[in-house]
Design a protein around this motif. Structure first.
Motif, PDB file in Angstrom:
ATOM      1  N   MET A  11       0.844  -1.193   0.000  1.00 52.65           N
ATOM      2  CA  MET A  11       0.000   0.000   0.000  1.00 52.65           C
ATOM      3  C   MET A  11       0.883   1.248   0.000  1.00 52.65           C
ATOM      4  SD  MET A  11      -3.206   0.908   2.540  1.00 52.65           S
ATOM      5  CE  MET A  11      -2.207   1.225   3.987  1.00 52.65           C
ATOM      6  N   ARG A  12       0.474   2.225  -0.806  1.00 51.77           N
ATOM      7  CA  ARG A  12       1.220   3.474  -0.910  1.00 51.77           C
ATOM      8  C   ARG A  12       0.541   4.558  -0.074  1.00 51.77           C
ATOM      9  NH1 ARG A  12       0.423   1.046  -5.692  1.00 51.77           N
ATOM     10  NH2 ARG A  12      -1.414   2.324  -6.119  1.00 51.77           N
ATOM     11  N   LEU A  13       1.280   5.636   0.201  1.00 55.28           N
ATOM     12  CA  LEU A  13       0.741   6.759   0.946  1.00 55.28           C
ATOM     13  C   LEU A  13       0.678   8.002   0.065  1.00 55.28           C
ATOM     14  CD1 LEU A  13       2.472   6.606   4.465  1.00 55.28           C
ATOM     15  CD2 LEU A  13       0.185   5.805   3.830  1.00 55.28           C
ATOM     16  N   GLY A  14      -0.360   8.787   0.266  1.00 57.00           N
ATOM     17  CA  GLY A  14      -0.463  10.094  -0.355  1.00 57.00           C
ATOM     18  C   GLY A  14      -0.828  11.114   0.700  1.00 57.00           C
ATOM     19  N   ILE A  15      -0.829  12.387   0.300  1.00 51.88           N
ATOM     20  CA  ILE A  15      -1.308  13.439   1.185  1.00 51.88           C
ATOM     21  C   ILE A  15      -2.351  14.253   0.431  1.00 51.88           C
ATOM     22  CG2 ILE A  15       0.772  13.635   2.577  1.00 51.88           C
ATOM     23  CD1 ILE A  15       1.379  16.219   0.923  1.00 51.88           C
ATOM     24  N   ASN A  16      -3.244  14.882   1.193  1.00 53.32           N
ATOM     25  CA  ASN A  16      -4.235  15.780   0.605  1.00 53.32           C
ATOM     26  C   ASN A  16      -4.108  17.132   1.288  1.00 53.32           C
ATOM     27  OD1 ASN A  16      -6.614  17.129  -0.288  1.00 53.32           O
ATOM     28  ND2 ASN A  16      -7.547  15.140  -0.713  1.00 53.32           N
ATOM     29  N   LEU A  17      -3.768  18.152   0.512  1.00 55.59           N
ATOM     30  CA  LEU A  17      -3.588  19.495   1.052  1.00 55.59           C
ATOM     31  C   LEU A  17      -4.901  20.256   1.173  1.00 55.59           C
ATOM     32  CD1 LEU A  17      -0.402  20.545  -0.941  1.00 55.59           C
ATOM     33  CD2 LEU A  17      -0.526  19.550   1.356  1.00 55.59           C
ATOM     34  N   GLY A  18      -5.985  19.711   0.603  1.00 50.27           N
ATOM     35  CA  GLY A  18      -7.266  20.379   0.681  1.00 50.27           C
ATOM     36  C   GLY A  18      -7.299  21.636  -0.162  1.00 50.27           C
ATOM     37  N   TYR A  19      -7.937  22.675   0.383  1.00 48.91           N
ATOM     38  CA  TYR A  19      -8.121  23.920  -0.352  1.00 48.91           C
ATOM     39  C   TYR A  19      -7.012  24.909  -0.019  1.00 48.91           C
ATOM     40  CZ  TYR A  19     -12.773  21.883  -0.670  1.00 48.91           C
ATOM     41  OH  TYR A  19     -13.814  21.032  -0.882  1.00 48.91           O
ATOM     42  N   TRP A  20      -6.683  25.726  -1.007  1.00 51.51           N
ATOM     43  CA  TRP A  20      -5.686  26.774  -0.812  1.00 51.51           C
ATOM     44  C   TRP A  20      -6.377  28.058  -0.345  1.00 51.51           C
ATOM     45  CZ3 TRP A  20      -1.657  23.868  -1.267  1.00 51.51           C
ATOM     46  CH2 TRP A  20      -0.373  24.417  -1.211  1.00 51.51           C
ATOM     47  N   GLY A  21      -5.595  28.987   0.184  1.00 48.51           N
ATOM     48  CA  GLY A  21      -6.120  30.297   0.529  1.00 48.51           C
ATOM     49  C   GLY A  21      -6.729  30.382   1.905  1.00 48.51           C
ATOM     50  N   ALA A  22      -6.484  29.398   2.761  1.00 51.90           N
ATOM     51  CA  ALA A  22      -7.047  29.409   4.116  1.00 51.90           C
ATOM     52  C   ALA A  22      -6.067  29.967   5.141  1.00 51.90           C
ATOM     53  CB  ALA A  22      -7.477  27.998   4.517  1.00 51.90           C
ATOM     54  N   GLY A  23      -5.013  30.620   4.650  1.00 49.81           N
ATOM     55  CA  GLY A  23      -4.062  31.253   5.553  1.00 49.81           C
ATOM     56  C   GLY A  23      -2.867  30.396   5.912  1.00 49.81           C
ATOM     57  N   MET A  24      -2.741  29.224   5.316  1.00 49.54           N
ATOM     58  CA  MET A  24      -1.592  28.360   5.633  1.00 49.54           C
ATOM     59  C   MET A  24      -0.951  27.832   4.359  1.00 49.54           C
ATOM     60  SD  MET A  24      -3.656  25.094   7.213  1.00 49.54           S
ATOM     61  CE  MET A  24      -4.942  24.256   6.297  1.00 49.54           C
ATOM     62  N   ASP A  25      -0.945  28.674   3.316  1.00 46.45           N
ATOM     63  CA  ASP A  25      -0.415  28.222   2.029  1.00 46.45           C
ATOM     64  C   ASP A  25       1.061  27.873   2.113  1.00 46.45           C
ATOM     65  OD1 ASP A  25      -2.940  28.843   1.309  1.00 46.45           O
ATOM     66  OD2 ASP A  25      -2.435  30.489  -0.038  1.00 46.45           O
ATOM     67  N   GLY A  26       1.843  28.697   2.819  1.00 44.93           N
ATOM     68  CA  GLY A  26       3.259  28.399   2.973  1.00 44.93           C
ATOM     69  C   GLY A  26       3.484  27.094   3.703  1.00 44.93           C
ATOM     70  N   ASP A  27       2.677  26.845   4.731  1.00 45.50           N
ATOM     71  CA  ASP A  27       2.760  25.575   5.454  1.00 45.50           C
ATOM     72  C   ASP A  27       2.423  24.408   4.534  1.00 45.50           C
ATOM     73  OD1 ASP A  27       3.340  27.112   7.624  1.00 45.50           O
ATOM     74  OD2 ASP A  27       1.578  26.555   8.798  1.00 45.50           O
ATOM     75  N   ASN A  28       1.406  24.582   3.683  1.00 50.27           N
ATOM     76  CA  ASN A  28       1.027  23.509   2.773  1.00 50.27           C
ATOM     77  C   ASN A  28       2.173  23.130   1.847  1.00 50.27           C
ATOM     78  OD1 ASN A  28      -1.546  22.828   3.583  1.00 50.27           O
ATOM     79  ND2 ASN A  28      -2.571  24.222   2.183  1.00 50.27           N
ATOM     80  N   LEU A  29       2.892  24.125   1.363  1.00 49.95           N
ATOM     81  CA  LEU A  29       4.032  23.821   0.502  1.00 49.95           C
ATOM     82  C   LEU A  29       5.089  23.055   1.285  1.00 49.95           C
ATOM     83  CD1 LEU A  29       5.480  24.022  -2.184  1.00 49.95           C
ATOM     84  CD2 LEU A  29       6.412  26.228  -1.438  1.00 49.95           C
ATOM     85  N   ALA A  30       5.338  23.453   2.515  1.00 45.40           N
ATOM     86  CA  ALA A  30       6.315  22.742   3.345  1.00 45.40           C
ATOM     87  C   ALA A  30       5.878  21.306   3.594  1.00 45.40           C
ATOM     88  CB  ALA A  30       6.510  23.477   4.670  1.00 45.40           C
ATOM     89  N   VAL A  31       4.585  21.093   3.799  1.00 47.31           N
ATOM     90  CA  VAL A  31       4.056  19.735   3.979  1.00 47.31           C
ATOM     91  C   VAL A  31       4.277  18.915   2.717  1.00 47.31           C
ATOM     92  CG1 VAL A  31       1.947  18.391   4.286  1.00 47.31           C
ATOM     93  CG2 VAL A  31       2.382  20.357   5.755  1.00 47.31           C
ATOM     94  N   ALA A  32       3.995  19.499   1.553  1.00 37.78           N
ATOM     95  CA  ALA A  32       4.203  18.789   0.288  1.00 37.78           C
ATOM     96  C   ALA A  32       5.676  18.442   0.085  1.00 37.78           C
ATOM     97  CB  ALA A  32       3.689  19.637  -0.875  1.00 37.78           C
ATOM     98  N   GLN A  33       6.553  19.363   0.413  1.00 42.85           N
ATOM     99  CA  GLN A  33       7.982  19.110   0.237  1.00 42.85           C
ATOM    100  C   GLN A  33       8.489  18.042   1.197  1.00 42.85           C
ATOM    101  OE1 GLN A  33       9.192  23.230   0.701  1.00 42.85           O
ATOM    102  NE2 GLN A  33       9.606  23.429  -1.495  1.00 42.85           N
ATOM    103  N   GLU A  34       7.968  18.036   2.424  1.00 47.11           N
ATOM    104  CA  GLU A  34       8.361  16.988   3.366  1.00 47.11           C
ATOM    105  C   GLU A  34       7.819  15.633   2.930  1.00 47.11           C
ATOM    106  OE1 GLU A  34      10.069  15.348   6.982  1.00 47.11           O
ATOM    107  OE2 GLU A  34      10.505  16.936   5.523  1.00 47.11           O
ATOM    108  N   ALA A  35       6.603  15.603   2.415  1.00 49.73           N
ATOM    109  CA  ALA A  35       6.053  14.352   1.889  1.00 49.73           C
ATOM    110  C   ALA A  35       6.897  13.846   0.722  1.00 49.73           C
ATOM    111  CB  ALA A  35       4.608  14.556   1.451  1.00 49.73           C
ATOM    112  N   ASP A  36       7.344  14.740  -0.117  1.00 45.49           N
ATOM    113  CA  ASP A  36       8.226  14.383  -1.230  1.00 45.49           C
ATOM    114  C   ASP A  36       9.513  13.763  -0.694  1.00 45.49           C
ATOM    115  OD1 ASP A  36       9.101  14.281  -3.905  1.00 45.49           O
ATOM    116  OD2 ASP A  36      10.003  16.271  -3.775  1.00 45.49           O
ATOM    117  N   ARG A  37      10.090  14.385   0.323  1.00 49.02           N
ATOM    118  CA  ARG A  37      11.345  13.880   0.908  1.00 49.02           C
ATOM    119  C   ARG A  37      11.149  12.514   1.556  1.00 49.02           C
ATOM    120  NH1 ARG A  37      14.087  13.301   5.438  1.00 49.02           N
ATOM    121  NH2 ARG A  37      12.327  13.946   6.733  1.00 49.02           N
TER     122      ARG A  37
END
Length: 350
Positions: free
Chosen positions: A1-27
């Protein structure tokens, strides 16, 4: 089984955090990063931004809304994103709901299954770069008796076949998804009920198309929260569950409420909806059973989450998409790492 992440909607005040989450998931080696759209941020812009700042993780739309775009435009966007990302794009589609389709896009919410089937047919034809002509109930290309002519996509996608997913909840939609798509995007999935609420319908669609479940991606999204206080963690998701079960759609057309009923929560689903539609959102949240939250999220210690992952894999899940919860970026990143730790402990890592 593989893992993914869902960042949901953008523009809720945590866009920079969302990018950091995506980059950590990539790593960490997560397989795919999904983003959503409703009537705020659009998916293609977000995914292009994330793809440009990650290396290997796939990026996927969960979902691009069918009433928002003509199918040829969706094919153009998918081909462009696949090219820009180096072959890392996954196309997730869905019809949205009647309130958004008719209130925001001005598109009548009728015959959603037939519209989805035609839409997928046209998108696939366009992405294959054959000259585009189509005669259906909802779309005719080119328009008859006019100057239009069959033309073909000028952009070359990175891959010959871009994976196509459909967000599905109801039995008929799930069956059609199994028949015409490469994967299913699921929400509020309970491992204990997944066979009856989703997988058997997907399997029926695959059989209808002369295929098995091999290679078909069953991809549910689950909120993830790590800690020892299970009740406290569950309470974090009461407003989220109440919104979907109680307030997403109308009294007659709430697909999530119907799903909760099929999971055995008929009385509770009715109470949540009654209170939510009456404006008592806190009462609706309080009426959500703890068991419903616990069955549709990943809560607790890494060991407990690993056990739940095993249950989802046994139920037929092939990609488990996590929505890591936390009040700070550090908490969300810690939850993300706990997800990989749990997968390793479960013995399910690909």
């Amino acid at each position: 089984m593989r893992l993914g992440i869902n960042l949901g909607y953008w523009g809720a005040g945590m866009d920079g955090d969302n990018l950091a989450v995506a980059q950590e998931a990539d790593r960490l080696g997560y397989d795919v990063c999904w983003a959503a759209e409703a009537y705020g941020s659009d998916v293609p812009t977000v995914l292009a931004w994330v793809a440009a700042q990650t290396e290997s993780i796939d990026v996927g739309s969960a979902i691009m809304q069918i009433p928002a775009r003509q199918p040829a435009m969706t094919a153009m966007t998918a081909a462009t994103l696949d090219s820009l990302s180096g072959g890392r794009f996954r196309l997730g589609l869905g019809v949205s709901g009647p309130q958004v389709s008719e209130g925001w896009y001005g598109v009548k919410f009728d015959k959603p299954l037939a519209r989805t089937r035609e839409y997928v047919d046209i998108v696939r034809k366009a992405m294959s770069r054959e000259r585009l002509s189509y005669e259906g109930e909802h779309w005719t290309l080119p328009l008859p008796d006019g100057p239009g002519k069959p033309i073909k996509l000028t952009v070359h996608p990175q891959r010959e076949h871009i994976p196509l997913y459909i967000a599905a909840i109801g039995p008929k939609n799930l069956e059609q998804t199994g028949e015409i798509a490469d994967g299913a995007l699921l929400i509020f999935p309970s491992a204990e009920h997944l066979e009856d609420t989703a997988v058997k319908h997907l399997r029926a669609g695959r059989e209808k198309a002369g295929k098995t479940m091999d290679g078909f991606d069953v991809c549910p999204t689950l909120p993830l929260a790590v800690g020892d206080d299970i009740n406290g963690l569950a309470d974090m998701f009461r407003p989220y569950t109440a919104l979907y079960v109680g307030g997403m759609g109308s009294r007659k057309q709430n697909f999530y409420n119907q799903l909760a009923q099929r999971m055995g929560y008929e009385k509770e689903a009715a109470e949540i909806q009654d209170k939510y539609l009456a404006g008592d959102k806190s009462g609706a949240a309080a009426a959500v059973p703890h068991q419903l939250i616990d069955q549709t999220t990943l809560l607790g210690s890494v060991e407990r989450i690993a056990e739940r992952m095993q249950a989802y894999a046994a139920a037929g899940v092939t990609t488990l998409t996590l929505a890591p919860a936390g009040f700070t970026l550090d908490e969300r990143l810690a939850a993300l790492r706990a997800g990989t730790d749990a997968l390793e402990r479960s013995g399910l890592a690909a």
